[in-house]
Motif scaffolding. Structure first.
Motif, mmCIF file in Angstrom:
data_model
loop_
_atom_site.group_PDB
_atom_site.id
_atom_site.type_symbol
_atom_site.label_atom_id
_atom_site.label_comp_id
_atom_site.label_asym_id
_atom_site.label_seq_id
_atom_site.Cartn_x
_atom_site.Cartn_y
_atom_site.Cartn_z
ATOM 1 N N ILE A 1 -9.822 -31.507 -11.155
ATOM 2 C CA ILE A 1 -10.272 -30.438 -12.202
ATOM 3 C C ILE A 1 -10.136 -29.140 -12.773
ATOM 4 O O ILE A 1 -8.816 -29.548 -12.036
ATOM 5 C CB ILE A 1 -11.064 -29.534 -10.734
ATOM 6 C CG1 ILE A 1 -11.911 -30.778 -9.718
ATOM 7 C CG2 ILE A 1 -11.967 -28.395 -11.047
ATOM 8 C CD1 ILE A 1 -12.593 -29.988 -8.522
ATOM 9 N N PHE A 2 -10.661 -29.323 -13.466
ATOM 10 C CA PHE A 2 -9.466 -28.343 -14.477
ATOM 11 C C PHE A 2 -10.220 -26.700 -15.405
ATOM 12 O O PHE A 2 -11.361 -27.269 -14.726
ATOM 13 C CB PHE A 2 -9.602 -29.202 -15.970
ATOM 14 C CG PHE A 2 -8.332 -30.502 -15.818
ATOM 15 C CD1 PHE A 2 -6.684 -30.518 -15.916
ATOM 16 C CD2 PHE A 2 -9.212 -31.656 -15.668
ATOM 17 C CE1 PHE A 2 -6.684 -31.432 -16.276
ATOM 18 C CE2 PHE A 2 -8.597 -32.569 -15.568
ATOM 19 C CZ PHE A 2 -7.014 -32.594 -15.774
ATOM 20 N N ASN A 3 -9.492 -25.923 -16.144
ATOM 21 C CA ASN A 3 -9.963 -25.312 -16.028
ATOM 22 C C ASN A 3 -10.734 -25.133 -17.506
ATOM 23 O O ASN A 3 -11.356 -23.918 -18.137
ATOM 24 C CB ASN A 3 -9.325 -24.133 -16.610
ATOM 25 C CG ASN A 3 -8.147 -24.269 -17.891
ATOM 26 O OD1 ASN A 3 -8.036 -25.461 -17.911
ATOM 27 N ND2 ASN A 3 -7.023 -23.403 -17.689
ATOM 28 N N GLY A 4 -11.414 -26.417 -17.945
ATOM 29 C CA GLY A 4 -12.017 -26.456 -19.115
ATOM 30 C C GLY A 4 -12.498 -28.150 -19.371
ATOM 31 O O GLY A 4 -11.891 -28.931 -18.298
ATOM 32 N N GLY A 5 -13.148 -28.076 -20.689
ATOM 33 C CA GLY A 5 -13.288 -28.930 -20.869
ATOM 34 C C GLY A 5 -12.385 -30.150 -21.099
ATOM 35 O O GLY A 5 -11.925 -30.239 -22.357
ATOM 36 N N LEU A 6 -12.686 -31.866 -20.357
ATOM 37 C CA LEU A 6 -11.273 -32.567 -20.937
ATOM 38 C C LEU A 6 -11.695 -33.615 -21.644
ATOM 39 O O LEU A 6 -12.757 -33.854 -21.843
ATOM 40 C CB LEU A 6 -10.830 -33.262 -19.695
ATOM 41 C CG LEU A 6 -9.330 -33.909 -19.680
ATOM 42 C CD1 LEU A 6 -8.048 -32.708 -20.051
ATOM 43 C CD2 LEU A 6 -9.645 -34.453 -18.698
ATOM 44 N N GLN A 7 -10.668 -33.875 -23.013
ATOM 45 C CA GLN A 7 -11.444 -34.547 -24.054
ATOM 46 C C GLN A 7 -10.653 -36.127 -23.441
ATOM 47 O O GLN A 7 -8.720 -36.290 -23.113
ATOM 48 C CB GLN A 7 -10.447 -34.209 -25.428
ATOM 49 C CG GLN A 7 -11.271 -33.528 -26.039
ATOM 50 C CD GLN A 7 -10.009 -32.576 -27.085
ATOM 51 O OE1 GLN A 7 -9.703 -33.399 -27.571
ATOM 52 N NE2 GLN A 7 -10.379 -31.516 -28.039
ATOM 53 N N GLN A 8 -11.289 -37.587 -24.248
ATOM 54 C CA GLN A 8 -10.977 -38.331 -23.044
ATOM 55 C C GLN A 8 -9.769 -39.119 -24.241
ATOM 56 O O GLN A 8 -8.843 -39.922 -23.369
ATOM 57 C CB GLN A 8 -11.952 -39.594 -23.616
ATOM 58 C CG GLN A 8 -11.573 -40.771 -23.556
ATOM 59 C CD GLN A 8 -11.878 -41.133 -21.926
ATOM 60 O OE1 GLN A 8 -12.574 -39.796 -22.165
ATOM 61 N NE2 GLN A 8 -11.243 -41.633 -21.125
ATOM 62 N N HIS A 9 -9.137 -38.638 -25.171
ATOM 63 C CA HIS A 9 -7.212 -38.730 -25.551
ATOM 64 C C HIS A 9 -6.852 -37.900 -25.062
ATOM 65 O O HIS A 9 -5.426 -38.579 -25.539
ATOM 66 C CB HIS A 9 -7.835 -39.071 -27.386
ATOM 67 C CG HIS A 9 -7.652 -37.809 -28.349
ATOM 68 N ND1 HIS A 9 -6.932 -36.340 -27.829
ATOM 69 C CD2 HIS A 9 -9.391 -36.856 -27.972
ATOM 70 C CE1 HIS A 9 -7.322 -35.636 -28.942
ATOM 71 N NE2 HIS A 9 -8.466 -35.551 -28.753
ATOM 72 N N ASP A 10 -6.533 -36.995 -24.167
ATOM 73 C CA ASP A 10 -5.709 -35.809 -23.521
ATOM 74 C C ASP A 10 -4.807 -36.850 -22.996
ATOM 75 O O ASP A 10 -5.154 -37.699 -22.462
ATOM 76 C CB ASP A 10 -6.684 -35.257 -23.339
ATOM 77 C CG ASP A 10 -6.020 -34.035 -23.132
ATOM 78 O OD1 ASP A 10 -3.987 -34.107 -23.388
ATOM 79 O OD2 ASP A 10 -6.025 -32.714 -22.888
ATOM 80 N N THR A 11 -4.325 -36.449 -22.499
ATOM 81 C CA THR A 11 -2.801 -37.009 -21.419
ATOM 82 C C THR A 11 -2.590 -35.570 -20.724
ATOM 83 O O THR A 11 -2.267 -34.950 -20.620
ATOM 84 C CB THR A 11 -1.563 -37.100 -21.882
ATOM 85 O OG1 THR A 11 -1.808 -37.805 -23.245
ATOM 86 C CG2 THR A 11 -0.797 -37.634 -21.732
ATOM 87 N N VAL A 12 -2.735 -36.224 -19.134
ATOM 88 C CA VAL A 12 -2.632 -34.836 -17.932
ATOM 89 C C VAL A 12 -1.283 -35.249 -17.548
ATOM 90 O O VAL A 12 -0.219 -36.599 -17.091
ATOM 91 C CB VAL A 12 -3.293 -35.591 -17.271
ATOM 92 C CG1 VAL A 12 -3.577 -34.656 -15.622
ATOM 93 C CG2 VAL A 12 -4.837 -35.502 -17.237
#
Length: 796
Positions: free
Chosen positions: A763-774
């Motif tokens: 769970i994140f504090n904002g919208g996550l993009q599909q190309h992002d890296t966790v």
């Protein structure tokens, strides 16, 4: 007429409206003398005291300068060391050295020694020639030089290449060491006056920027030119680097060794020369450059072989006659006052243990052990005695132990302290209902997450090779991002909770706490530390200054010619020093208190521009710290001003300063640093970096950072399913309390594992993009490597 709004001008500011009113208020001379302050009150004022104090300080400085000038030019001062350094390979300094020695010596014919005394100039000097191309020898000569005379040739006027690459490189190293007094000799000038002046101007304009502002240029072709220089040189007040004036040192005029009958592998090293800077005590430790730290067995103060007012037949220092010089006084160490050669602390492995258990405690422990072995596991309800007879105790015990181990693995999650995490503490507990159907877990949250079931089932059927290929493809797709060099891959065959067991998470690298005494390595039991290093340094320097001022009987005064007997020197080391003495000076320096003990030293270091090879952390390097030389394996780190934690750097980067931390003998700053790196094949080491000693602090926290990366598989608003960061659900539960973040600036936390292949919900504090890296950041404390051998022999 103007009414209430009429303009009213401001009256002129004056004490008196007219001369008559001024005369009325004027005080007579008689009254002035009556009410004036007495001279006694004036002298007692703050201003008078300040003026008197400034006057006293000026007089003290003048007296100190005059005393230093008289001492440097008197008969009690040691010979001045003049180093002739050619700026290019075409310069011939041999003829110049011979001309200077002929000018100072009274010898008409024959070979002239390197150390001479001139009654005409009232000057003693040692002239040494720096070998062009031998960087180590030039560096050792620069450490003891009172005057570095750079020699340039005017024949290079057509190309204006008065200094070559080696000369420029050496000059930068000399600046790092600290330049003493410098001059520039100009050779090969034309004989015609006009051309001579033009050539001299060209040389000066080309080289002025390379040297200090007070550096003078002198022609040095004829005897008259050298004669003018010598008259100016004898009156010149020489300057030396500050670090060199803190300790006594000696440049050996003669090196010899005497076999030790008690130990065939060791010998007594004999060094003869003039003591410089400070008086040398027979009770203090000494360091022989390139060989190590030793104790003195005896000091013989001898008659000066080169007196200033000597006869003609005794003007030269003949190496064969030094041994026959008359001994004036012999100094032997006091066993109660001699500084012990203590290098490492001897740790007691049982120092932190409790007392040995008594016999009664041993008997109780053995009785409890037997009862534990005989105790059976609780049988299920309804088990008959016949069925229970088939149950073996050992098997039950092993099974229960295995179950306990599994429970411990589940319970020992990575938990952050309260306040360190931005989210509530998520401790992993032993939940017997955790093995329920995964579909029910998905249905607890939202309908969007239920769509991941088919995708996750497909991912769990992949083989190990397919998973590695998939991760490789994703890594290649993100290969353009080089902003995060700390990224590491989680191994497939080793659980992440075991592979990264020494790492921990931090909410904030700057503000989170880290105990500097926690989980120290075994090497820390062998080093020494100070409660207050600055206070200790001040006390040690004050003690050395007091010993200098007292003029004790166990000290060889500065400027005296002495023969030092250094005991317990390895025979092979002494042999190499005798061989190296032909090309480079052998230097001995006295050590201050505590300077033989090992500790953790931190240096401010910068890679030189001329060195292109990479310098990796924990790589073996040779450190030249002042007069001392030793081998060390440093770790490099950043210097964070606003934090007590510093990040490890895997390589020493060019163009900026880093901190190099090593295990080394204690030294008190300021001290310059020259770092050498060995060349493959056993060649001459090259200059890799320069810097200075910063501090001695074993509690400096240096952290190694790693980043575990995962990739979103399914994104739904603030939630996402991340894969390939871990490869089993136990690792997800272990690292669950650590905060995660993305390269696009989102922050979040791990909610729970998904499936059996290490995927997890976040769970994140904002919208996550599909190309992002966790990403997940982990830290552990790093320490330098203990050196296998500490002292290199010079040029060996």
């Amino acid at each position: 007429m103007g009414g209430s709004r009429a303009q009213v001008n401001k009256a002129h500011k004056t004490r008196f409206s007219s001369k008559s009113s001024r005369n009325i208020h004027k005080i007579s001379q008689k009254d002035k003398n009556r009410i004036a302050k007495s001279s006694k009150n004036v002298t007692q004022g703050a201003r008078a005291a300040r003026l008197q104090r400034n006057k006293m300080l000026r007089e003290q400085k003048k007296a100190a300068i005059l005393k230093e000038k008289r001492a440097s030019s008197g008969s009690a001062s040691p010979p001045r060391v003049i180093i002739l350094f050619p700026l290019s390979a075409s310069v011939n300094v041999s003829s110049l050295a011979e001309d200077i020695l002929r000018l100072l010596s009274t010898e008409v014919s024959g070979a002239v020694p390197s150390t001479v005394a001139s009654s005409e100039y009232k000057l003693r000097a040692t002239v040494l020639q720096a070998p062009h191309g031998d960087l180590l020898s030039c560096m050792e000569m620069a450490k003891v030089a009172d005057l570095i005379a750079f020699v340039a040739s005017a024949t290079e006027e057509s190309t204006c290449a008065f200094i070559d690459s080696f000369g420029s490189h050496c000059l930068s190293v000399f600046r790092s060491l600290g330049l003493p007094s410098t001059v520039v000799f100009i050779r090969d000038l034309p004989t015609e006056i006009k051309r001579r002046n033009d050539a001299k101007k060209i040389v000066i304009s080309s080289l002025t920027s390379e040297f200090p502002e007070d550096c003078k240029f002198y022609p040095a072709d004829s005897k008259d030119d050298l004669h003018k220089f010598m008259w100016l040189f004898k009156e010149q007040r020489l300057t030396a680097p500050h670090w060199r004036n803190q300790r006594p040192y000696l440049m050996a005029q003669k090196v010899d060794l005497v076999p030790d009958d008690s130990s065939p592998e060791k010998c007594i090293l004999l060094l003869s020369g003039y003591t410089r800077a400070h008086s040398l005590s027979v009770n203090q430790l000494v360091h022989v450059s390139g060989a190590g730290d030793f104790q003195l067995s005896k000091i013989e103060i001898m008659k000066d072989p080169i007196p200033l007012n000597a006869r003609k037949d005794h003007n030269a220092m003949d190496s064969d006659d030094i041994q026959d010089v008359e001994v004036i006084r012999s100094l032997t160490p006091d066993p109660l006052s001699q500084e012990p050669l203590l290098v490492e602390n001897v740790p007691d492995p049982l120092a932190g243990e409790q007392t040995w258990p008594t016999e009664a405690e041993m008997a109780d422990a053995e009785r409890n052990q037997k009862q534990k072995r005989m105790k059976k596991r609780t049988l299920p309800r309804g088990t008959s005695e016949y069925q229970a007879a088939w149950i073996i105790d050992d098997t039950d015990e092993e099974d229960s132990t295995a179950e306990d181990d599994d429970d411990d693995d589940d319970e020992d999650g990575m938990v952050l302290d309260e306040g360190e995490s931005g989210f509530p503490s998520q401790e992993v507990t032993n939940n017997p209902d955790f093995e329920e159907d995964q579909t029910s877990l998905y249905l607890r949250d939202s309908d969007e997450e239920t769509e991941n079931d088919s995708v996750m089932m497909e991912g769990e059927n992949l083989t190990r090779e397919q998973i590695e290929d998939e991760i490789k493809k994703i890594k290649e797709a993100h290969a353009e991002d080089e902003e995060f060099p700390d990224e590491v891959d989680t191994p497939l065959d080793v659980p992440a909770r075991k592979r990264f067991a020494k790492y921990r998470g931090l909410k904030s690298f700057r503000t989170s706490s880290w105990d500097p005494k926690e989980s120290l390595p075994p090497e820390y039991a062998r080093i020494f530390a100070f409660d207050n290093f600055a206070r200790t340094q001040k006390h040690v320097i004050a003690k050395a200054l007091k010993m200098e001022q007292e003029g004790r009987d166990d000290c060889a005064p500065a400027g005296s010619y002495a023969r030092l007997y250094i005991k317990d020197v390895p025979l092979h080391v002494a042999s190499k020093l005798c061989a190296a003495f032909r090309t480079a000076p052998v230097i001995l320096c006295g050590l201050l208190q505590h300077e033989s003990k090992m500790s953790v030293l931190h240096f401010s270091i910068k890679k030189v521009d001329s060195y292109d090879a990479p310098i990796k952390t924990k790589e073996e390097l040779i450190f030249h710290v002042g007069f001392r030389q030793f081998v060390a394996r440093p770790i490099f780190s950043t210097n964070n001003i606003n934090s007590d934690k510093h990040k490890v750097e895997r390589f020493l980067h060019a163009g900026r300063f880093s901190i190099a931390s090593i295990y080394a003998p204690i030294s008190f700053p300021p001290l310059p640093l020259i770092v050498l790196k060995g060349v493959a094949g056993g060649g001459t080491p090259a200059i890799a970096a320069v810097g200075s000693l910063r501090s001695v602090d074993p509690d400096r926290i240096i952290l190694k950072k790693i980043i575990l990366t995962g990739y979103p598989q399914k994104v739904s608003k603030l939630k996402a399913t991340v894969r390939y960061m871990f490869h089993n659900p136990e690792d997800v539960r272990w690292f669950k309390p650590v905060e995660v973040w993305t390269k696009c600036g989102r922050r979040g936390r791990v909610k729970e594992p998904v499936g059996t292949h290490g995927s997890m919900k976040c769970i994140f504090n904002g919208g996550l993009q599909q190309h992002d890296t966790v990403c997940l950041s982990l830290y552990k404390r790093a320490y330098p490597k203990w050196p296998e051998h500490r002292f290199p022999v010079l040029n060996a």
